[in-house]
Write a protein that holds these residues in place. Structure first.
Motif, PDB file in Angstrom:
ATOM      1  N   ASP A 107       0.858  -1.184   0.000  1.00 54.38           N
ATOM      2  CA  ASP A 107       0.000   0.000   0.000  1.00 54.38           C
ATOM      3  C   ASP A 107       0.898   1.238   0.000  1.00 54.38           C
ATOM      4  N   PHE A 108       0.710   2.121  -0.993  1.00 54.40           N
ATOM      5  CA  PHE A 108       1.549   3.324  -1.070  1.00 54.40           C
ATOM      6  C   PHE A 108       0.723   4.495  -1.582  1.00 54.40           C
ATOM      7  N   THR A 109       1.285   5.698  -1.509  1.00 52.75           N
ATOM      8  CA  THR A 109       0.639   6.905  -2.014  1.00 52.75           C
ATOM      9  C   THR A 109       1.385   7.387  -3.253  1.00 52.75           C
ATOM     10  N   ASN A 110       0.645   7.573  -4.356  1.00 51.71           N
ATOM     11  CA  ASN A 110       1.301   7.987  -5.602  1.00 51.71           C
ATOM     12  C   ASN A 110       1.556   9.490  -5.615  1.00 51.71           C
ATOM     13  N   SER A 111       2.093   9.989  -6.741  1.00 54.32           N
ATOM     14  CA  SER A 111       2.493  11.396  -6.848  1.00 54.32           C
ATOM     15  C   SER A 111       1.297  12.350  -6.796  1.00 54.32           C
ATOM     16  N   MET A 112       0.081  11.818  -7.025  1.00 57.70           N
ATOM     17  CA  MET A 112      -1.126  12.647  -6.980  1.00 57.70           C
ATOM     18  C   MET A 112      -1.783  12.609  -5.599  1.00 57.70           C
ATOM     19  N   GLY A 113      -1.126  11.929  -4.654  1.00 56.94           N
ATOM     20  CA  GLY A 113      -1.665  11.844  -3.307  1.00 56.94           C
ATOM     21  C   GLY A 113      -2.730  10.786  -3.133  1.00 56.94           C
TER      22      GLY A 113
END
Length: 198
Positions: A107-113
């Protein structure tokens, strides 16, 4: 109440995220069990067929494991000269003869949040794309549908909050203080998204 409705839907989306994360983790564990069993079956088949006879019962069991694995994504396999299957899942090798590689969800957060889920190898942490089967369906729901719904919800909450606050801040409120004086510049809504709007 409007703000409570925004808060409730916001929480429902987050609850869906948590549920899908659990399901993807469970699916990853099941895939690891299946690939381990397939590699074990490869070993047994290769050993049993040294004398030249085919181990039909073991081969049937291995084919059943392949069928179960294919429910989670696109599976291909090639049989070696030793009777072992080399198995790919969504284009990456998970079983090579008597060896198997475990996967996990990250689970991660991409560059767009936006929060995203990806599948990766446990050992190397190298990710790969899964678009087919049950796993692909769950990932698409998590990575595409839920962020889209959350963005729409937050945009609506922000738009209503901004427009109402403009009108409210430009109006005169009830007299306050000593001596009493009508107040201006006070916002009606507070918060930065559908989850925090009040």
């Amino acid at each position: 109440q409007l703000t409570s409705a925004f808060n409730r839907v916001y929480q429902q989306i987050n609850n869906s995220r948590a549920q899908i994360t659990q399901e993807v983790n469970a699916a990853s564990n099941k895939i690891n069990q299946l690939t381990t069993q397939i590699s074990d079956m490869n070993r047994k088949i290769s050993y049993s067929e040294v004398g030249g006879e085919q181990a039909n019962d073991l081969r049937d069991k291995r084919d059943l494991l392949i069928d179960q694995l294919s429910e989670y994504g696109k599976v291909n396999f090639v049989e070696s000269s030793q009777g072992m299957y080399n198995v790919t899942f969504e284009g990456v090798t998970l079983v090579a003869g008597a060896l198997s590689s475990d996967i996990e969800a990250n689970d991660f957060t991409n560059s767009m949040g936006e929060r995203q889920l990806q599948i990766q190898f446990k050992e190397s942490e190298q990710s790969f794309v899964v678009t087919s089967g049950r796993m692909g369906s769950m990932l698409k729901h998590y990575n595409e549908y839920l962020p889209e719904q959350m963005n729409k919800l937050n945009t609506l909450a922000e738009t209503i909050s901004t427009e109402v606050n403009k009108i409210h801040a430009a109006s005169y409120g009830l007299p306050q203080g000593t001596p009493p004086a009508a107040s201006t510049g006070i916002n009606f809504f507070s918060g930065i998204d559908a989850g925090t709007i009040k």
